[in-house]
Design a protein around this motif. Structure first.
Motif, PDB file in Angstrom:
ATOM      1  N   PRO A  69       0.832  -1.198   0.000  1.00  0.00           N
ATOM      2  CA  PRO A  69       0.000   0.000   0.000  1.00  0.00           C
ATOM      3  C   PRO A  69       0.874   1.258   0.000  1.00  0.00           C
ATOM      4  CG  PRO A  69       0.116  -0.893   2.203  1.00  0.00           C
ATOM      5  CD  PRO A  69       0.879  -1.843   1.316  1.00  0.00           C
ATOM      6  N   PRO A  70       0.310   2.397  -0.375  1.00  0.00           N
ATOM      7  CA  PRO A  70       1.091   3.638  -0.323  1.00  0.00           C
ATOM      8  C   PRO A  70       1.539   3.935   1.112  1.00  0.00           C
ATOM      9  CG  PRO A  70      -0.961   3.934  -1.561  1.00  0.00           C
ATOM     10  CD  PRO A  70      -1.055   2.604  -0.889  1.00  0.00           C
ATOM     11  N   ARG A  71       2.786   4.390   1.247  1.00  0.00           N
ATOM     12  CA  ARG A  71       3.342   4.764   2.551  1.00  0.00           C
ATOM     13  C   ARG A  71       3.176   3.632   3.574  1.00  0.00           C
ATOM     14  NH1 ARG A  71       0.700   8.842   0.344  1.00  0.00           N
ATOM     15  NH2 ARG A  71      -1.204   8.407   1.509  1.00  0.00           N
ATOM     16  N   ALA A  72       3.599   2.448   3.172  1.00  0.00           N
ATOM     17  CA  ALA A  72       3.497   1.278   4.051  1.00  0.00           C
ATOM     18  C   ALA A  72       4.235   1.515   5.359  1.00  0.00           C
ATOM     19  CB  ALA A  72       4.068   0.043   3.359  1.00  0.00           C
ATOM     20  N   VAL A  73       3.634   1.061   6.462  1.00  0.00           N
ATOM     21  CA  VAL A  73       4.209   1.286   7.792  1.00  0.00           C
ATOM     22  C   VAL A  73       5.216   0.210   8.188  1.00  0.00           C
ATOM     23  CG1 VAL A  73       2.167   2.519   8.578  1.00  0.00           C
ATOM     24  CG2 VAL A  73       2.304   0.040   8.912  1.00  0.00           C
ATOM     25  N   GLY A  74       5.324  -0.842   7.409  1.00  0.00           N
ATOM     26  CA  GLY A  74       6.215  -1.952   7.698  1.00  0.00           C
ATOM     27  C   GLY A  74       5.878  -3.095   6.766  1.00  0.00           C
ATOM     28  N   SER A  75       6.515  -4.238   6.972  1.00  0.00           N
ATOM     29  CA  SER A  75       6.341  -5.364   6.064  1.00  0.00           C
ATOM     30  C   SER A  75       6.175  -6.680   6.810  1.00  0.00           C
ATOM     31  CB  SER A  75       7.558  -5.481   5.132  1.00  0.00           C
ATOM     32  OG  SER A  75       7.833  -4.255   4.508  1.00  0.00           O
ATOM     33  N   VAL A  76       5.366  -7.561   6.244  1.00  0.00           N
ATOM     34  CA  VAL A  76       5.182  -8.904   6.786  1.00  0.00           C
ATOM     35  C   VAL A  76       5.442  -9.914   5.678  1.00  0.00           C
ATOM     36  CG1 VAL A  76       3.625 -10.520   7.919  1.00  0.00           C
ATOM     37  CG2 VAL A  76       3.443  -8.069   8.416  1.00  0.00           C
ATOM     38  N   VAL A  77       6.386 -10.818   5.902  1.00  0.00           N
ATOM     39  CA  VAL A  77       6.641 -11.929   4.978  1.00  0.00           C
ATOM     40  C   VAL A  77       5.940 -13.144   5.563  1.00  0.00           C
ATOM     41  CG1 VAL A  77       8.396 -13.326   3.838  1.00  0.00           C
ATOM     42  CG2 VAL A  77       8.862 -10.920   4.343  1.00  0.00           C
ATOM     43  N   LEU A  78       4.946 -13.629   4.845  1.00  0.00           N
ATOM     44  CA  LEU A  78       4.046 -14.659   5.382  1.00  0.00           C
ATOM     45  C   LEU A  78       4.013 -15.852   4.445  1.00  0.00           C
ATOM     46  CD1 LEU A  78       2.009 -14.822   7.831  1.00  0.00           C
ATOM     47  CD2 LEU A  78       0.245 -14.098   6.210  1.00  0.00           C
ATOM     48  N   THR A  79       4.092 -17.054   5.017  1.00  0.00           N
ATOM     49  CA  THR A  79       4.057 -18.240   4.175  1.00  0.00           C
ATOM     50  C   THR A  79       3.051 -19.268   4.690  1.00  0.00           C
ATOM     51  OG1 THR A  79       5.457 -19.850   2.999  1.00  0.00           O
ATOM     52  CG2 THR A  79       5.926 -19.502   5.345  1.00  0.00           C
ATOM     53  N   ALA A 109       1.247  -6.661  14.949  1.00  0.00           N
ATOM     54  CA  ALA A 109       2.048  -5.850  14.035  1.00  0.00           C
ATOM     55  C   ALA A 109       2.013  -4.380  14.424  1.00  0.00           C
ATOM     56  CB  ALA A 109       1.558  -6.040  12.599  1.00  0.00           C
ATOM     57  N   GLY A 110       0.832  -3.913  14.791  1.00  0.00           N
ATOM     58  CA  GLY A 110       0.674  -2.517  15.178  1.00  0.00           C
ATOM     59  C   GLY A 110       1.358  -2.149  16.474  1.00  0.00           C
ATOM     60  N   SER A 111       1.698  -3.144  17.283  1.00  0.00           N
ATOM     61  CA  SER A 111       2.368  -2.873  18.568  1.00  0.00           C
ATOM     62  C   SER A 111       3.869  -2.680  18.413  1.00  0.00           C
ATOM     63  CB  SER A 111       2.110  -4.025  19.533  1.00  0.00           C
ATOM     64  OG  SER A 111       2.858  -5.191  19.156  1.00  0.00           O
ATOM     65  N   LEU A 112       4.409  -2.977  17.240  1.00  0.00           N
ATOM     66  CA  LEU A 112       5.856  -2.892  17.041  1.00  0.00           C
ATOM     67  C   LEU A 112       6.288  -1.444  16.846  1.00  0.00           C
ATOM     68  CD1 LEU A 112       6.208  -5.905  14.574  1.00  0.00           C
ATOM     69  CD2 LEU A 112       6.716  -5.884  17.024  1.00  0.00           C
ATOM     70  N   PRO A 113       7.460  -1.082  17.330  1.00  0.00           N
ATOM     71  CA  PRO A 113       7.933   0.298  17.153  1.00  0.00           C
ATOM     72  C   PRO A 113       8.286   0.594  15.703  1.00  0.00           C
ATOM     73  CG  PRO A 113       9.624  -1.072  18.166  1.00  0.00           C
ATOM     74  CD  PRO A 113       8.383  -1.900  18.104  1.00  0.00           C
TER      75      PRO A 113
END
Length: 210
Positions: free
Chosen positions: A22-32, A206-210
């Motif tokens: 998404p635009p201006r992503a707040v972080g990333s998750v690599v999920l399998t 995810a939202g709890s991470l700094p």
């Protein structure tokens, strides 16, 4: 919103990474995926969609053993070396996904993510239904894999179905330093058909991470 497919060469052959950013992503998750091998499983897709809606870039990984047409995941000694270049491909270099970087997966996918979290330089690890032991065989514990991120100070979270035969939430909590690292949701190892609680727990971590 951008979406693209990336093929990554591994020791087991190519893996496929489906990237949504998404635009201006707040972080990333690599999920399998789990041992069933499908990133299109309802629970995995629901979590991925929830994370993207919350502003996270998501890389859904079809591991090399699945792309090669194998029916079951290989042993850790073979699976892990084929996972490392996949995370490296999306986490470094030109066009790298933004930090913090969360690695995770469903069941077997959580195992490989937790085992290698430190090696890939992850900022956190997320398990969707961690298979602590085979059903009915608690003596065959995988607690060492569950705790693998802990010595390296990597935050982890496990979302576990209340009736999971691969390990109840209480069993998983007993193997971790902090019981708050486990969220209890409805269902068993496959959660429920509408896993809203699963999505909420994953997005909250995810939202709890700094």
């Amino acid at each position: 919103m951008s979406a693209r497919l990336v093929e990554v060469q591994t020791p087991l052959g190519p893996a496929r990474v489906h990237l949504t950013r998404p635009p201006r992503a707040v972080g990333s998750v690599v999920l399998t995926h789990g041992a069933g091998g499908s990133i299109r499983a309802g629970d995995v897709m629901a979590v991925a969609s929830g994370l993207v809606a919350a502003g996270w870039a998501v890389a859904l990984v079809e591991q090399a053993w699945v792309v090669a047409g194998r029916k079951m995941p290989p042993p850790a000694a073979t699976q892990d070396p084929a996972w490392l270049p996949v995370v490296a491909a999306v986490a470094s270099g030109r066009g790298a996904l933004p930090r913090p970087l969360v690695v995770g997966g469903k069941s077997n996918g959580a195992r490989v993510a937790f085992r290698t979290a430190h090696e890939v330089g992850a900022d956190a690890a997320l398990a969707l239904a961690f298979p602590l032991h085979p059903p009915g065989k608690p003596q065959l514990s995988r607690a060492d894999e569950l705790r693998a991120p802990v010595p390296h100070g990597i935050p982890l979270h496990v979302v576990q179905g209340e009736r999971d035969p691969f390990g109840t939430p209480d069993e998983v909590r007993a193997e971790l330093p902090d019981p708050s690292w486990v969220s209890v949701v409805k269902g068993g190892h496959g959660f429920t058909r509408r896993p809203d609680d699963l999505v909420a727990a994953a997005v909250a971590f995810a939202g709890s991470l700094p």
